[in-house]
Design an enzyme around this catalytic site. Structure first.
Site, PDB file in Angstrom:
ATOM      1  N   ASP A  49     -53.991   3.568 -11.452  1.00  0.00           N
ATOM      2  CA  ASP A  49     -54.529   4.440 -12.506  1.00  0.00           C
ATOM      3  C   ASP A  49     -53.784   4.211 -13.827  1.00  0.00           C
ATOM      4  O   ASP A  49     -54.138   4.768 -14.859  1.00  0.00           O
ATOM      5  CB  ASP A  49     -54.526   5.923 -12.082  1.00  0.00           C
ATOM      6  CG  ASP A  49     -53.146   6.459 -11.769  1.00  0.00           C
ATOM      7  OD1 ASP A  49     -52.166   5.697 -11.884  1.00  0.00           O
ATOM      8  OD2 ASP A  49     -53.040   7.652 -11.412  1.00  0.00           O
ATOM      9  N   SER A  50     -52.779   3.310 -13.789  1.00  0.00           N
ATOM     10  CA  SER A  50     -52.156   2.848 -15.033  1.00  0.00           C
ATOM     11  C   SER A  50     -53.181   2.136 -15.913  1.00  0.00           C
ATOM     12  O   SER A  50     -52.903   1.855 -17.082  1.00  0.00           O
ATOM     13  CB  SER A  50     -50.971   1.922 -14.728  1.00  0.00           C
ATOM     14  OG  SER A  50     -51.369   0.879 -13.859  1.00  0.00           O
ATOM     15  N   ASP A  88     -56.317   3.078  -6.467  1.00  0.00           N
ATOM     16  CA  ASP A  88     -55.572   4.313  -6.748  1.00  0.00           C
ATOM     17  C   ASP A  88     -56.552   5.485  -6.879  1.00  0.00           C
ATOM     18  O   ASP A  88     -57.549   5.380  -7.618  1.00  0.00           O
ATOM     19  CB  ASP A  88     -54.858   4.134  -8.096  1.00  0.00           C
ATOM     20  CG  ASP A  88     -53.450   4.661  -8.072  1.00  0.00           C
ATOM     21  OD1 ASP A  88     -53.042   5.257  -7.066  1.00  0.00           O
ATOM     22  OD2 ASP A  88     -52.750   4.456  -9.092  1.00  0.00           O
ATOM     23  N   LYS A 118     -54.505   4.678  -2.581  1.00  0.00           N
ATOM     24  CA  LYS A 118     -53.163   5.222  -2.805  1.00  0.00           C
ATOM     25  C   LYS A 118     -53.302   6.610  -3.400  1.00  0.00           C
ATOM     26  O   LYS A 118     -54.196   6.850  -4.213  1.00  0.00           O
ATOM     27  CB  LYS A 118     -52.364   4.312  -3.740  1.00  0.00           C
ATOM     28  CG  LYS A 118     -50.998   4.898  -4.133  1.00  0.00           C
ATOM     29  CD  LYS A 118     -50.102   3.897  -4.821  1.00  0.00           C
ATOM     30  CE  LYS A 118     -50.291   3.784  -6.319  1.00  0.00           C
ATOM     31  NZ  LYS A 118     -50.086   5.037  -7.082  1.00  0.00           N
ATOM     32  N   GLU A 120     -50.696  10.115  -4.796  1.00  0.00           N
ATOM     33  CA  GLU A 120     -49.353  10.587  -5.146  1.00  0.00           C
ATOM     34  C   GLU A 120     -49.052  11.895  -4.422  1.00  0.00           C
ATOM     35  O   GLU A 120     -49.909  12.784  -4.372  1.00  0.00           O
ATOM     36  CB  GLU A 120     -49.246  10.803  -6.667  1.00  0.00           C
ATOM     37  CG  GLU A 120     -49.421   9.522  -7.470  1.00  0.00           C
ATOM     38  CD  GLU A 120     -49.279   9.739  -8.979  1.00  0.00           C
ATOM     39  OE1 GLU A 120     -48.938  10.865  -9.419  1.00  0.00           O
ATOM     40  OE2 GLU A 120     -49.519   8.762  -9.726  1.00  0.00           O
ATOM     41  N   GLU A 187     -41.244   5.217  -6.800  1.00  0.00           N
ATOM     42  CA  GLU A 187     -41.134   4.914  -8.237  1.00  0.00           C
ATOM     43  C   GLU A 187     -39.932   5.604  -8.877  1.00  0.00           C
ATOM     44  O   GLU A 187     -39.737   6.814  -8.729  1.00  0.00           O
ATOM     45  CB  GLU A 187     -42.432   5.344  -8.953  1.00  0.00           C
ATOM     46  CG  GLU A 187     -42.384   5.072 -10.451  1.00  0.00           C
ATOM     47  CD  GLU A 187     -43.739   5.114 -11.139  1.00  0.00           C
ATOM     48  OE1 GLU A 187     -44.774   5.294 -10.452  1.00  0.00           O
ATOM     49  OE2 GLU A 187     -43.756   4.953 -12.382  1.00  0.00           O
TER      50      GLU A 187
HETATM   51  O1  KIV Z   1     -50.934   3.094 -11.422  1.00  0.00           O
HETATM   52  C1  KIV Z   1     -50.036   2.274 -11.201  1.00  0.00           C
HETATM   53  O2  KIV Z   1     -49.949   1.204 -11.814  1.00  0.00           O
HETATM   54  C2  KIV Z   1     -49.052   2.625 -10.181  1.00  0.00           C
HETATM   55  C3  KIV Z   1     -47.868   1.717 -10.050  1.00  0.00           C
HETATM   56  C4  KIV Z   1     -46.911   2.024 -11.132  1.00  0.00           C
HETATM   57  C5  KIV Z   1     -47.243   1.801  -8.730  1.00  0.00           C
HETATM   58  O3  KIV Z   1     -49.180   3.596  -9.511  1.00  0.00           O
END
Ligand code: KIV
Length: 269
Positions: A49-50, A88, A118, A120, A187
């Site tokens: 989600d970055s 994500d 993924k 959190e 992280e």
């Molecule tokens: O969204 C992302 O890029 C991440 C990484 C920093 C692990 O969750």
């Protein structure tokens, strides 16, 4: 004989931990980069989600939507032949209810063609992880600094810096493992905390700013390539300065067009 490289699966990652072979992971957001990273041999491509900060130009990861994540995931999945593709789950796609989480994680596999998702969070999301895994959706956890909660924490400071926080991270990691998570991203925690969490679980840990003792490492690809230069966390190692290279290339192109030297005879019909 087929020249197709053998596909990385969640079982491959488990075997890599058992054999003490370090896992390589990077973020990807589109088909072009997914192909390049996959060809270079990265084990895991995370459609992070970055994408919100490095591609969409937002300040945090909070605004990216489920539809946008599915879109990017599908681009990446079609570019990857060997790497495990992890999508994500964005903010609010799994926090409201387990039913929501199941529906959205399912979309990531069905429409986004991801092979895992993924999310959190720790103990509080163990029932969610368990439900997704029961439904056949592999889940990667994410502990330590969890950027979707930035407005709650108010800063991107390192986590796990005292005994209580470190113990909480160990408890969270164990809860995720018990719920069936196949790996855990860790992280921005001190290296000794990265080591302690890694030793506490049987599933692979993949660190970003978590020191050298995790079972693998992940970086945000535009950070590693020097493409994203707005800020640079200490844990980033820049292997290239591509923003600079692109600037130089584009300035040369503009100059050639302006001076009438592009296109030349070989570039014309
Ligand atoms: O969204 C992302 O890029 C991440 C990484 C920093 C692990 O969750």
């Amino acid at each position: 004989m087929s020249d197709k490289p053998s596909k990385v699966t969640t079982a491959t990652l488990r075997a890599m931990k058992a054999q003490q072979r370090r896992i390589t992971a990077l973020t990807a957001y589109d088909h072009l980069f997914a192909g390049l990273l996959d060809e270079a041999g990265v084990d895991v491509l995370l459609v992070g989600d970055s994408v919100a900060t490095v591609v969409q130009g937002r300040d945090t990861t909070v605004p990216v939507t489920m539809d946008q994540m599915v879109y990017h995931c599908e681009l990446v999945a079609r570019g990857a032949r060997r790497a495990l593709v992890v999508g994500d789950l964005p903010f609010l796609s799994y926090q409201v209810s387990i039913e929501d989480a199941l529906r959205n994680a399912g979309r990531m596999l069905k429409e986004g063609l991801a092979e895992a998702v993924k999310l959190e969070g720790g103990v509080e999301f163990a029932p969610t992880v368990q439900r997704l895994v029961q439904a056949g959706i592999p889940v990667m956890g994410h502990l330590g600094l969890t950027p979707q909660s930035i407005h709650q924490f108010g800063s991107y400071r390192a986590r796990g810096q005292d005994d209580a926080e470190r113990q909480r991270l160990i408890d969270d990691a164990r809860a995720l493992e018990q719920a069936g998570a196949f790996a855990i991203v860790l992280e921005k925690v001190p290296a000794d905390c990265g080591r302690a969490v890694t030793a506490a679980v049987g599933v692979p840990t993949i660190g970003i700013g978590a020191g050298p003792h995790t079972d693998g490492q992940i970086l945000v690809t535009p950070d590693l390539l020097g493409l994203f230069t707005k800020f640079r966390p200490r844990f980033v190692r820049r292997y290239r300065e591509l923003a600079k290279d692109i600037g130089e290339a584009v300035r040369s192109y503009c100059q050639d067009v302006q001076q009438g030297t592009f296109p030349g005879p070989d570039e014309s019909y």
